[in-house]
Enzyme design. Structure first.
Site, PDB file in Angstrom:
ATOM      1  CD  GLU A  81     -31.722  19.670 -14.594  1.00 52.39           C
ATOM      2  OE1 GLU A  81     -32.296  20.674 -15.212  1.00 52.39           O
ATOM      3  OE2 GLU A  81     -30.193  20.401 -14.359  1.00 52.39           O
ATOM      4  CD1 TRP A 139     -31.158  25.251  -1.785  1.00 52.77           C
ATOM      5  CD2 TRP A 139     -33.185  24.424  -3.193  1.00 52.77           C
ATOM      6  NE1 TRP A 139     -32.649  26.278  -1.274  1.00 52.77           N
ATOM      7  CE2 TRP A 139     -33.778  25.846  -2.035  1.00 52.77           C
ATOM      8  CE3 TRP A 139     -33.701  24.184  -3.768  1.00 52.77           C
ATOM      9  CZ2 TRP A 139     -34.529  25.884  -2.516  1.00 52.77           C
ATOM     10  CZ3 TRP A 139     -35.215  24.315  -3.719  1.00 52.77           C
ATOM     11  CH2 TRP A 139     -35.617  25.257  -3.124  1.00 52.77           C
ATOM     12  CG  ASP A 154     -23.036  14.491   2.468  1.00 54.15           C
ATOM     13  OD1 ASP A 154     -23.331  14.192   1.541  1.00 54.15           O
ATOM     14  OD2 ASP A 154     -23.522  15.501   2.614  1.00 54.15           O
ATOM     15  CG  ASN A 199     -32.519  23.103 -12.266  1.00 54.48           C
ATOM     16  OD1 ASN A 199     -31.706  22.982 -12.809  1.00 54.48           O
ATOM     17  ND2 ASN A 199     -32.458  22.877 -10.804  1.00 54.48           N
ATOM     18  CE1 TYR A 237     -29.445  20.631  -6.194  1.00 49.17           C
ATOM     19  CE2 TYR A 237     -32.436  21.323  -6.133  1.00 49.17           C
ATOM     20  CZ  TYR A 237     -31.035  21.456  -6.298  1.00 49.17           C
ATOM     21  OH  TYR A 237     -30.990  21.756  -7.528  1.00 49.17           O
ATOM     22  NE  ARG A 238     -27.867  16.200   3.748  1.00 48.19           N
ATOM     23  CZ  ARG A 238     -27.085  16.955   4.275  1.00 48.19           C
ATOM     24  NH1 ARG A 238     -26.215  16.334   3.400  1.00 48.19           N
ATOM     25  NH2 ARG A 238     -26.690  17.489   4.842  1.00 48.19           N
TER      26      ARG A 238
HETATM   27  C1  LIG Z   1     -27.512  10.622  -4.314  1.00 44.23           C
HETATM   28  C2  LIG Z   1     -27.178  12.185  -4.481  1.00 44.23           C
HETATM   29  C3  LIG Z   1     -27.391  13.189  -3.747  1.00 44.23           C
HETATM   30  C4  LIG Z   1     -27.189  14.761  -3.600  1.00 44.23           C
HETATM   31  N1  LIG Z   1     -27.066  14.856  -2.865  1.00 44.23           N
HETATM   32  C5  LIG Z   1     -26.699  16.943  -2.845  1.00 44.23           C
HETATM   33  C6  LIG Z   1     -27.919  17.599  -1.923  1.00 44.23           C
HETATM   34  O1  LIG Z   1     -28.404  17.410  -0.937  1.00 44.23           O
HETATM   35  N2  LIG Z   1     -27.575  18.729  -1.989  1.00 44.23           N
HETATM   36  C7  LIG Z   1     -26.664  19.206  -2.919  1.00 44.23           C
HETATM   37  O2  LIG Z   1     -26.431  20.646  -3.460  1.00 44.23           O
HETATM   38  N3  LIG Z   1     -26.263  18.113  -4.374  1.00 44.23           N
HETATM   39  C8  LIG Z   1     -26.399  17.756  -4.401  1.00 44.23           C
HETATM   40  N4  LIG Z   1     -26.492  15.644  -5.215  1.00 44.23           N
HETATM   41  C9  LIG Z   1     -25.628  16.857  -5.472  1.00 44.23           C
HETATM   42  C10 LIG Z   1     -26.694  17.941  -7.223  1.00 44.23           C
HETATM   43  O3  LIG Z   1     -27.620  16.748  -7.623  1.00 44.23           O
HETATM   44  C11 LIG Z   1     -26.148  18.432  -8.672  1.00 44.23           C
HETATM   45  O4  LIG Z   1     -24.881  18.617  -8.033  1.00 44.23           O
HETATM   46  C12 LIG Z   1     -26.802  18.548  -9.629  1.00 44.23           C
HETATM   47  O5  LIG Z   1     -26.117  18.575 -11.081  1.00 44.23           O
HETATM   48  C13 LIG Z   1     -27.536  19.871  -8.745  1.00 44.23           C
HETATM   49  O6  LIG Z   1     -28.448  19.900  -9.922  1.00 44.23           O
HETATM   50  P1  LIG Z   1     -28.559  22.086 -10.236  1.00 44.23           P
HETATM   51  O7  LIG Z   1     -26.794  22.448 -10.496  1.00 44.23           O
HETATM   52  O8  LIG Z   1     -29.582  21.945 -11.452  1.00 44.23           O
HETATM   53  O9  LIG Z   1     -29.289  22.857  -8.896  1.00 44.23           O
HETATM   54  C14 LIG Z   1     -26.362  15.009  -4.698  1.00 44.23           C
HETATM   55  C15 LIG Z   1     -26.058  14.606  -6.052  1.00 44.23           C
HETATM   56  C16 LIG Z   1     -26.217  12.352  -5.609  1.00 44.23           C
HETATM   57  C17 LIG Z   1     -26.544  12.004  -6.776  1.00 44.23           C
END
Ligand SMILES: Cc1cc2nc3c(=O)[nH]c(=O)nc-3n(C[C@H](O)[C@H](O)[C@H](O)COP(=O)(O)O)c2cc1C
Length: 605
Positions: A247, A201, A296, A183, A187-188
């Site tokens: 992805e 996450w 955020d 996957n 996630y920051r």
């Molecule tokens: C710049 C940016 C920062 C993000 N930071 C976070 C984060 O810190 N934690 C989080 O859970 N999602 C964050 N997201 C949203 C996730 O990347 C997004 O929900 C993604 O679909 C998660 O992938 P997953 O479903 O495979 O876990 C961020 C998105 C962007 C564009």
């Protein structure tokens, strides 16, 4: 976002640097040659640039104090650049390509059969492939063990009250212990020291789900993080794909060329071979550490909370690596353009599940999880409610706090048209539906995190089988029309704490007026809600919205942002007959709110 078409786009970049070169050839990169600090200075430049008309330009900081790596920000941050990044001249083209795939029904003749087979085969050419050459670019320089030092990377300290520097555009790769599938999620990551970071996450995300698998098995979880990839790959990590779908297939589909991956050196994971940086390491089950605060994308600081710790066992990078970062904050900022791409790309997929959907729009002020406006073709009673329930059950749509459904003839992307519908139609008694469900981790309005009230507003035309809306004739503007100044005087006479008011001029069955109020521990939302209903001069206004006194009520974007973010539809809605008072102020213990209300993000603090 404007429908402007992008001319001379390029469909595929092999890596980040090719994208930057392309943008530069279009005059869309500003180089900053003077030395800058990664502590607030790069973010100050970026904040300023991303707030200039149409998102400004991408910024390339050539010299960063204490680091040998340049930094690029705002690379996706304009209507034109997001299209250029994803190789389209209009974001709807992404959806159109998906729609074509979805429309590949069963073949009716030999010709269609071969077309179907060749389209299916064509898809497989977008699946990720193994980088075959001996030295992948992302491993030109390798640091392992004691050589690992995250402080060599110019990670940005973005906002004054942030808990530290954060990696803001990381592609985090994990592997399910159960299915073995990889996957990628964004996630920051807060830098804690030379070889550990936070791993933020959210509980609802795939990364967190896979982490739980390792926790249950009491096994160390391998993690790899790529920073600075070709733009389609970076975007794909943000896309809300169903769990189990790689992805990198989406990235290949967008760029019409597979992503070439390479094996990490110290963990069993594959990462894009052309990445600028790769961090390899692991997360131990059960080990957590306080992470945050962080300015955020909601425009507020997300609070300190416990998250897993990422231990970095190797840093690999290109010889002349470019560090890629973003700054998020009160919208619109760069992430809005990434989210806009998701909105357009996922429309056909949602339509395939809910064929009544015509279009939808996530206003930026709603920061994506707070409100969506959907236009739908309606054929039977309760269809709008069925649609809301369905959307609340779909992947990351389930985070959405408010869903407004309008007729198919209404353009949900036109704010004036939607406001007109709201004013002309809403029957406060019967069009508003409040339920409870999942909330985004970043929602701060609810009394408790993660779970709380949601609101559905049905503005569709009633069909046979549905009770009529109450008959209200259009309300006439009161003979003494309220100007903001008169409003203060009128209301101030009988109700303490009203400091300003702003009536909306839109005529219709509902009339809206906004108030700035000075709340105290004794004067909470309830005090104002009761008091305002008794003021004679206000009787023609049946929707009243309360704001904290410092809010500029004539700033439509500001008042929408506060409304969408601050309101818990259960606690903050005061309904009586055909009147509604909504409290969009910050909340405190007097209103039963015992969490810490988050600070607004400001650069000068
Ligand atoms: C710049 C940016 C920062 C993000 N930071 C976070 C984060 O810190 N934690 C989080 O859970 N999602 C964050 N997201 C949203 C996730 O990347 C997004 O929900 C993604 O679909 C998660 O992938 P997953 O479903 O495979 O876990 C961020 C998105 C962007 C564009």
């Amino acid at each position: 976002m404007g429908p402007g078409r992008v001319i001379c786009m390029k469909t595929c970049y092999n890596n980040l640097r090719e994208f930057i070169e392309f943008l530069e050839s279009k005059g869309d990169v500003k180089r900053i040659r003077t030395e800058v600090s990664s502590y607030l200075e790069i973010s100050r430049f970026t904040d300023h640039e991303s707030k200039s008309p149409d998102g400004g330009k991408a910024l390339l900081f050539e010299k960063v104090r204490g680091s040998s790596f340049p930094v690029v920000t705002n690379a996706f941050g304009s209507p034109r650049r997001i299209c250029q990044a994803l190789g389209v001249d209009h974001l709807d083209q992404l959806g159109e390509r998906i729609e074509k795939l979805l429309n590949m029904g069963p073949p009716e003749n030999i010709r269609q059969f071969f077309h179907l087979v060749s389209s299916g085969l064509a898809m497989t050419q977008f699946f990720p492939r193994r980088h075959r050459k001996p030295h992948p670019p992302c491993q030109e320089v390798v640091h392992t063990g004691k050589e690992v030092d995250l402080s060599t990377i110019p990670v940005l300290h973005c906002w004054p009250l942030d808990g530290g520097p954060f990696v803001t555009l990381p592609l985090v790769f994990t592997r399910s212990l159960v299915t073995g599938k990889q996957n990628a999620g964004m996630y920051r990551m807060q830098i804690f020291d030379r070889n550990t970071t936070g791993m933020h996450w959210h509980i609802h995300k795939d990364g967190s789900h896979y982490y739980n698998e390792y926790c249950r098995a009491k096994k160390r979880m391998p993690v790899a993080v790529a920073v600075g990839t070709d733009p389609a790959t970076t975007y794909a990590a943000t896309a809300p794909l169903p769990r189990g779908i790689d992805e990198m297939i989406l990235a290949g589909f967008i760029r019409q060329k597979p992503v070439y991956r390479t094996r990490c050196l110290t963990v069993d994971l594959e990462v894009p071979a052309e990445a600028e940086f790769v961090l390899e390491g692991y997360v131990d089950p059960g080990e957590t550490r306080a992470e945050g605060p962080f300015g955020d994308h909601t425009g507020y600081y997300s609070p300190v909370d416990l998250y897993p710790v990422f231990h970095v066992t190797a840093i690999t990078h290109r010889r002349d690596a470019i560090y890629s970062a973003t700054l998020v904050g009160r919208p619109p900022m760069e992430d809005c353009y990434l989210a806009k791409a998701t909105e357009r790309l996922f429309l056909p997929l949602l339509k395939s599940m809910f064929p009544e959907i015509r279009d939808y729009w996530f206003p930026w002020e709603g920061v994506f999880h707070n409100i969506v406006i959907v236009s739908a073709e309606k054929e039977y009673p309760g269809q709008a409610q069925k649609l809301m329930s369905g959307l609340w059950g779909q992947g990351q749509m389930s985070f959405c706090k408010a869903i407004v459904v309008v007729d198919e003839a209404v353009d949900p992307k036109n704010p004036r048209a939607v406001l007109r519908e709201l004013i002309r139609r809403t029957d406060i008694d019967s069009d508003i539906w409040i339920i409870r469900g999942v909330l985004d981790v970043l929602d701060h309005s609810a009394a408790n995190p993660l779970f709380g009230a949601k609101i559905g507003i049905d503005l569709t035309t009633r069909v046979p089988g549905e009770p009529d809306r109450k008959k209200h004739t259009d309300v006439q503007i009161p003979s003494v029309s309220l100007s903001p100044v008169q409003g203060i005087e009128l209301a101030g006479r009988s109700l303490k704490g009203i400091v300003s008011c702003y009536p909306l001029d839109e005529p219709g069955k509902n009339r809206i007026i906004l108030f700035g109020v000075d709340k105290t521990p004794e004067r909470g939302g309830d005090y104002f809600a009761r008091g305002l209903q008794e003021i004679k001069e206000l009787e023609n206004y049946n929707i009243m919205i309360l704001y904290d006194k410092e809010i500029e009520l004539s700033d439509s974007s500001l008042v929408l942002w506060k409304l969408f973010n601050n309101v818990d539809p259960e606690r903050d809605f005061y309904r009586k007959e055909n009147r509604l008072i909504v409290d969009a102020c910050r909340k405190g213990p007097a209103e039963g709110y015992t969490r810490k209300w988050p600070d607004d993000i400001l650069m000068e603090q």
